[in-house]
Every structure is written in C-alpha cells, then in structure tokens.
Scaffold this motif. Structure first.
Motif, PDB file in Angstrom:
ATOM      1  N   ALA A 149      12.665  -1.103 -12.305  1.00  0.00           N
ATOM      2  CA  ALA A 149      11.441  -1.607 -12.914  1.00  0.00           C
ATOM      3  C   ALA A 149      10.794  -0.514 -13.744  1.00  0.00           C
ATOM      4  O   ALA A 149      11.141   0.667 -13.643  1.00  0.00           O
ATOM      5  CB  ALA A 149      10.465  -2.085 -11.837  1.00  0.00           C
ATOM      6  N   ALA A 150       9.847  -0.930 -14.556  1.00  0.00           N
ATOM      7  CA  ALA A 150       8.971  -0.005 -15.277  1.00  0.00           C
ATOM      8  C   ALA A 150       7.569  -0.568 -15.251  1.00  0.00           C
ATOM      9  O   ALA A 150       7.367  -1.786 -15.224  1.00  0.00           O
ATOM     10  CB  ALA A 150       9.446   0.192 -16.716  1.00  0.00           C
ATOM     11  N   GLY A 151       6.601   0.321 -15.255  1.00  0.00           N
ATOM     12  CA  GLY A 151       5.224  -0.122 -15.225  1.00  0.00           C
ATOM     13  C   GLY A 151       4.272   1.051 -15.188  1.00  0.00           C
ATOM     14  O   GLY A 151       4.620   2.171 -15.572  1.00  0.00           O
ATOM     15  N   THR A 152       3.082   0.793 -14.673  1.00  0.00           N
ATOM     16  CA  THR A 152       2.002   1.779 -14.677  1.00  0.00           C
ATOM     17  C   THR A 152       1.592   2.099 -13.246  1.00  0.00           C
ATOM     18  O   THR A 152       1.499   1.193 -12.405  1.00  0.00           O
ATOM     19  CB  THR A 152       0.791   1.227 -15.444  1.00  0.00           C
ATOM     20  N   VAL A 153       1.353   3.371 -12.989  1.00  0.00           N
ATOM     21  CA  VAL A 153       0.923   3.793 -11.652  1.00  0.00           C
ATOM     22  C   VAL A 153      -0.479   3.251 -11.381  1.00  0.00           C
ATOM     23  O   VAL A 153      -1.421   3.530 -12.120  1.00  0.00           O
ATOM     24  CB  VAL A 153       0.938   5.324 -11.519  1.00  0.00           C
ATOM     25  N   GLU A 154      -0.596   2.478 -10.308  1.00  0.00           N
ATOM     26  CA  GLU A 154      -1.863   1.862  -9.929  1.00  0.00           C
ATOM     27  C   GLU A 154      -2.582   2.681  -8.849  1.00  0.00           C
ATOM     28  O   GLU A 154      -3.810   2.719  -8.795  1.00  0.00           O
ATOM     29  CB  GLU A 154      -1.601   0.444  -9.420  1.00  0.00           C
TER      30      GLU A 154
ATOM     31  N   GLY B 112      -0.021  13.320  -0.791  1.00  0.00           N
ATOM     32  CA  GLY B 112       1.018  14.293  -1.083  1.00  0.00           C
ATOM     33  C   GLY B 112       1.659  14.154  -2.441  1.00  0.00           C
ATOM     34  O   GLY B 112       2.480  14.987  -2.823  1.00  0.00           O
ATOM     35  N   VAL B 113       1.311  13.123  -3.202  1.00  0.00           N
ATOM     36  CA  VAL B 113       1.880  12.957  -4.541  1.00  0.00           C
ATOM     37  C   VAL B 113       1.212  13.948  -5.491  1.00  0.00           C
ATOM     38  O   VAL B 113      -0.018  13.986  -5.602  1.00  0.00           O
ATOM     39  CB  VAL B 113       1.691  11.520  -5.059  1.00  0.00           C
ATOM     40  N   THR B 114       2.020  14.742  -6.169  1.00  0.00           N
ATOM     41  CA  THR B 114       1.476  15.753  -7.079  1.00  0.00           C
ATOM     42  C   THR B 114       1.969  15.602  -8.513  1.00  0.00           C
ATOM     43  O   THR B 114       1.345  16.114  -9.435  1.00  0.00           O
ATOM     44  CB  THR B 114       1.846  17.162  -6.595  1.00  0.00           C
ATOM     45  N   GLY B 115       3.100  14.903  -8.717  1.00  0.00           N
ATOM     46  CA  GLY B 115       3.694  14.853 -10.044  1.00  0.00           C
ATOM     47  C   GLY B 115       3.240  13.701 -10.909  1.00  0.00           C
ATOM     48  O   GLY B 115       3.547  13.665 -12.113  1.00  0.00           O
ATOM     49  N   PHE B 116       2.501  12.748 -10.333  1.00  0.00           N
ATOM     50  CA  PHE B 116       2.064  11.571 -11.080  1.00  0.00           C
ATOM     51  C   PHE B 116       0.625  11.238 -10.721  1.00  0.00           C
ATOM     52  O   PHE B 116       0.149  11.572  -9.633  1.00  0.00           O
ATOM     53  CB  PHE B 116       2.958  10.361 -10.777  1.00  0.00           C
ATOM     54  N   ALA B 117      -0.037  10.560 -11.651  1.00  0.00           N
ATOM     55  CA  ALA B 117      -1.427  10.159 -11.438  1.00  0.00           C
ATOM     56  C   ALA B 117      -1.606   8.713 -11.874  1.00  0.00           C
ATOM     57  O   ALA B 117      -0.770   8.150 -12.601  1.00  0.00           O
ATOM     58  CB  ALA B 117      -2.368  11.069 -12.226  1.00  0.00           C
ATOM     59  N   VAL B 118      -2.682   8.102 -11.427  1.00  0.00           N
ATOM     60  CA  VAL B 118      -3.005   6.732 -11.825  1.00  0.00           C
ATOM     61  C   VAL B 118      -3.036   6.648 -13.355  1.00  0.00           C
ATOM     62  O   VAL B 118      -3.613   7.503 -14.031  1.00  0.00           O
ATOM     63  CB  VAL B 118      -4.357   6.311 -11.229  1.00  0.00           C
ATOM     64  N   GLY B 119      -2.381   5.637 -13.891  1.00  0.00           N
ATOM     65  CA  GLY B 119      -2.318   5.440 -15.335  1.00  0.00           C
ATOM     66  C   GLY B 119      -1.039   5.922 -15.980  1.00  0.00           C
ATOM     67  O   GLY B 119      -0.740   5.550 -17.123  1.00  0.00           O
ATOM     68  N   ASP B 120      -0.263   6.761 -15.274  1.00  0.00           N
ATOM     69  CA  ASP B 120       1.015   7.223 -15.824  1.00  0.00           C
ATOM     70  C   ASP B 120       1.996   6.068 -15.929  1.00  0.00           C
ATOM     71  O   ASP B 120       1.999   5.143 -15.107  1.00  0.00           O
ATOM     72  CB  ASP B 120       1.624   8.315 -14.931  1.00  0.00           C
ATOM     73  N   ARG B 121       2.855   6.130 -16.930  1.00  0.00           N
ATOM     74  CA  ARG B 121       3.919   5.125 -17.084  1.00  0.00           C
ATOM     75  C   ARG B 121       5.204   5.684 -16.482  1.00  0.00           C
ATOM     76  O   ARG B 121       5.620   6.809 -16.785  1.00  0.00           O
ATOM     77  CB  ARG B 121       4.141   4.780 -18.550  1.00  0.00           C
TER      78      ARG B 121
ATOM     79  N   THR C 150       0.851  -1.186   0.000  1.00  0.00           N
ATOM     80  CA  THR C 150       0.000   0.000   0.000  1.00  0.00           C
ATOM     81  C   THR C 150       0.891   1.241   0.000  1.00  0.00           C
ATOM     82  O   THR C 150       1.806   1.346   0.824  1.00  0.00           O
ATOM     83  CB  THR C 150      -0.902   0.026   1.242  1.00  0.00           C
ATOM     84  N   PRO C 151       0.651   2.182  -0.913  1.00  0.00           N
ATOM     85  CA  PRO C 151       1.522   3.359  -0.952  1.00  0.00           C
ATOM     86  C   PRO C 151       1.329   4.261   0.261  1.00  0.00           C
ATOM     87  O   PRO C 151       0.199   4.546   0.676  1.00  0.00           O
ATOM     88  CB  PRO C 151       1.091   4.067  -2.244  1.00  0.00           C
ATOM     89  N   GLY C 152       2.451   4.692   0.842  1.00  0.00           N
ATOM     90  CA  GLY C 152       2.421   5.653   1.914  1.00  0.00           C
ATOM     91  C   GLY C 152       2.536   7.062   1.368  1.00  0.00           C
ATOM     92  O   GLY C 152       2.532   7.276   0.147  1.00  0.00           O
ATOM     93  N   PRO C 153       2.658   8.035   2.230  1.00  0.00           N
ATOM     94  CA  PRO C 153       2.800   9.420   1.768  1.00  0.00           C
ATOM     95  C   PRO C 153       3.991   9.576   0.828  1.00  0.00           C
ATOM     96  O   PRO C 153       5.084   9.075   1.100  1.00  0.00           O
ATOM     97  CB  PRO C 153       3.020  10.195   3.070  1.00  0.00           C
ATOM     98  N   GLY C 154       3.755  10.223  -0.307  1.00  0.00           N
ATOM     99  CA  GLY C 154       4.830  10.464  -1.262  1.00  0.00           C
ATOM    100  C   GLY C 154       5.230   9.278  -2.095  1.00  0.00           C
ATOM    101  O   GLY C 154       6.241   9.330  -2.797  1.00  0.00           O
ATOM    102  N   GLN C 155       4.434   8.203  -2.063  1.00  0.00           N
ATOM    103  CA  GLN C 155       4.793   6.986  -2.791  1.00  0.00           C
ATOM    104  C   GLN C 155       3.799   6.680  -3.907  1.00  0.00           C
ATOM    105  O   GLN C 155       2.632   7.063  -3.854  1.00  0.00           O
ATOM    106  CB  GLN C 155       4.851   5.782  -1.845  1.00  0.00           C
ATOM    107  N   LEU C 156       4.302   5.949  -4.899  1.00  0.00           N
ATOM    108  CA  LEU C 156       3.487   5.427  -5.982  1.00  0.00           C
ATOM    109  C   LEU C 156       3.433   3.907  -5.871  1.00  0.00           C
ATOM    110  O   LEU C 156       4.447   3.264  -5.556  1.00  0.00           O
ATOM    111  CB  LEU C 156       4.091   5.778  -7.345  1.00  0.00           C
ATOM    112  N   LEU C 157       2.282   3.333  -6.125  1.00  0.00           N
ATOM    113  CA  LEU C 157       2.169   1.886  -6.285  1.00  0.00           C
ATOM    114  C   LEU C 157       2.224   1.590  -7.776  1.00  0.00           C
ATOM    115  O   LEU C 157       1.391   2.073  -8.540  1.00  0.00           O
ATOM    116  CB  LEU C 157       0.858   1.371  -5.694  1.00  0.00           C
ATOM    117  N   ILE C 158       3.220   0.806  -8.173  1.00  0.00           N
ATOM    118  CA  ILE C 158       3.462   0.509  -9.580  1.00  0.00           C
ATOM    119  C   ILE C 158       3.045  -0.927  -9.893  1.00  0.00           C
ATOM    120  O   ILE C 158       3.465  -1.863  -9.204  1.00  0.00           O
ATOM    121  CB  ILE C 158       4.952   0.687  -9.937  1.00  0.00           C
ATOM    122  N   HIS C 159       2.213  -1.085 -10.914  1.00  0.00           N
ATOM    123  CA  HIS C 159       1.971  -2.412 -11.475  1.00  0.00           C
ATOM    124  C   HIS C 159       3.145  -2.712 -12.397  1.00  0.00           C
ATOM    125  O   HIS C 159       3.285  -2.090 -13.452  1.00  0.00           O
ATOM    126  CB  HIS C 159       0.653  -2.444 -12.241  1.00  0.00           C
ATOM    127  N   VAL C 160       4.007  -3.603 -11.988  1.00  0.00           N
ATOM    128  CA  VAL C 160       5.282  -3.829 -12.666  1.00  0.00           C
ATOM    129  C   VAL C 160       5.055  -4.534 -14.003  1.00  0.00           C
ATOM    130  O   VAL C 160       4.456  -5.614 -14.062  1.00  0.00           O
ATOM    131  CB  VAL C 160       6.231  -4.650 -11.772  1.00  0.00           C
TER     132      VAL C 160
END
Length: 321
Positions: A64-69, A74-83, A25-35
C-alpha cells in the motif's frame, strides 16, 4: 468505524466481504497509514484461497501507499503527514493499515500515491531478481514469462537498460504490444515457446528464465536454458509446480533452479532502502514507466481477484479506499 475487506474462511473471490471495522491503533514502532491505494497481488489470492495458510478472519493485502496518520512509541524516522509505501504491511485492503517503521518506504516528491502503491512489491521483486537472484550483465539472454504483467513490464525495462536481450511470453495481441512498447526484443505466445527460444538463440538457450507462471511453463522453461543456465521460479500464477527430480537438472545441462521470496532479499534496512530507493527514483524521473492496468474501489476486491486470476489484467491492479 472504517472499512476493510475481510475473508472469514478460505475460498474463491466471493469470500471477500466489505465490512465496517474498528480503526487499528499503532503499537510501539508502528505507523498508522491512511491508505491511498493498495496493491493487488497473486500472493493475496493464494492466502484467500487457502493455498497459503493464514488465520481467519483475514484481511488481505501487504502492499500500500498513503499518509502517516499516527505513530507509535519509539518511532523516530517518520512523522504524521509523511508519505510512505510498503510491500511488507499487513491487512492493507482497508481504509487504514499498520506498518512497522522498518518496513515503511519514504515516497519521493513527484511520485503520486497510485504509482507509489504500484511499485513496492513488483518493483522490488524486479530489482532483486535481476540484481541478486541472477545478476544480469550486458549481453545476457533472458526469457521472462508474462511480460505484460506487473513484474513483467517493469523487468523488461530494467533488463533493457542493463543491456540484456529480452525474450518474453504473453497470451494476447494487446499484451504483445505492451511488451514491445516496454522494450522486449522478442515476444512469443506460450505454445512451444521453448522451441522458439532455441531458434532465437541459435540453439544455445538463454542464460536465465524468470518464471512467475509456474506449473504450465515449468517444463518449457527448463528446456529453454543454456548449459549451466538458471531457472528462477518466482511465482505460480498457473498453479504450483509438482515435485521435481533433481536429476532433471543434470540431464538439462547442469542447470540451476531457485525459488526466491522477497523477504529473503530484504534482510536489513540497508538492503531494503537500496532496492526501493533505486526503483522509486527511476519512476520519479520517468526512466521507469509504471503501468496501472486497473483501479477498483475497495468494495470490489472480489472482482479484482477474479480478473487477476483470470489473466484479464495488465500491469498493476490497485484497490482505492
């Protein structure tokens, strides 16, 4: 439940188990990536074997590379679906991994997930080696070990684009052809490579040696340098180099020796983006060719480690969940 590779103790590739785990589970400032793919690197084998100390149980993988799940607070630079891709992740040998926002690299359009996963660690390494550790200029003579490896094939291309003369070492005829195809000027075997380097450079030696092999090549690398040349020891594929008497650097011609690590060349967001943007852009426009030598299912991580440590691979090795 999802899947990950877990080592419960230090040891050989056999300690890597494919198991079910709870998704993170992503914490503050983290992204969960589907690898989509995870890079396999020598540092992973060092941590698995106990050469580098880590707490167990341990899930390897920093690339790794993948998609933001999902995103944490506090995350502002990325959104769900970004690669995104990263070379600074944790526990990336998994279906899902967490990445700090600051360590996430946006993947440009036109770059597939496998190429994106193959670039962060080795591409950024090649970038900092030639731009910062020792700044290569047109006309410099460079010796690069393991020219058919992941860093090697990228670095040959970047060095030639800079205008350097590139001498590289390989172990087989197949790897020699790969290095030549990448643009190397001279491809040598490891036996007495320092003598051949002296012949090629009319006795002067090279300006810099990039050595990711370590113990087996260290002495010859020092012997290949010109006066005031630099040995950049950036890996230890054959094992760590024993302690060195600094007087050897004096006797060899007032030589320089450095042992860089990537984190010291990614000191802030601007430096991180400079390196990754240049490497990703070159791959996206086709000026930098990325060789993916092997893809293994995530469940076969142990075999990927065996092949990497046995020097049976060329280019980049990936795990695919």
């Amino acid at each position: 439940m999802t899947h990950a590779i877990v080592a419960r103790q230090a040891g050989g590739p056999e300690v890597l188990d494919y198991v079910e785990v709870e998704p993170p589970t992503p914490g503050p400032g983290q992204l969960l990536i589907h690898v989509g793919a995870a890079g396999v690197n020598f540092i992973d084998t060092y941590k698995r074997s106990g050469t580098y100390k880590v707490p167990y149980p341990f899930i390897p993988g920093s690339e790794a590379a993948g998609t933001v799940e999902a995103v944490g607070d506090g995350v502002t630079g990325f959104a769900v679906g970004d690669r995104v891709a990263t070379a600074e992740g944790v526990s990336c040998y998994a279906d899902y991994a967490l990445v700090d926002e600051d360590a996430a690299l946006p993947v440009p359009k036109g770059l597939d997930v496998f190429t994106a996963a193959a670039l962060p660690l080795q591409g950024v390494t090649a970038h900092y080696l030639m731009n910062s550790t020792f700044k290569v200029e047109p006309g410099h003579k460079v010796l690069l070990h393991a020219g058919a490896g992941g860093v090697g094939l990228l670095l040959i291309q970047l060095l030639k684009a800079r205008g350097a003369e590139v001498i590289t070492t390989v172990s087989t005829d197949e790897k020699e052809q790969l290095a030549l195809d990448a643009g190397a000027d001279h491809v040598l075997r490891y036996g007495d490579f320092s003598g051949r380097v002296r012949d090629i450079t009319s006795g002067t030696g090279v300006d810099v040696v990039y050595d990711g092999v370590g113990k087996d090549t260290f002495d010859g690398s020092l012997a290949s340098l010109r006066v005031r040349g630099m040995l950049v020891l950036f890996g230890a594929a054959s094992g760590p180099v024993p302690p060195v008497d600094p007087q050897r650097l004096n006797a060899g011609g007032s030589l320089f020796l450095t042992r860089p690590t990537m984190s010291h060349y990614l000191r802030d967001a601007a430096e991180r983006r400079w390196r990754s943007d240049e490497i990703f852009a070159a791959a996206a426009d086709g000026s930098l060719k990325v060789r993916i030598g092997a893809r293994y299912p995530l469940s076969q991580a142990g075999q990927a480690h065996r092949d990497l440590e046995g020097r049976k691979t060329t280019g980049k090795v990936l795990l695919v969940p």
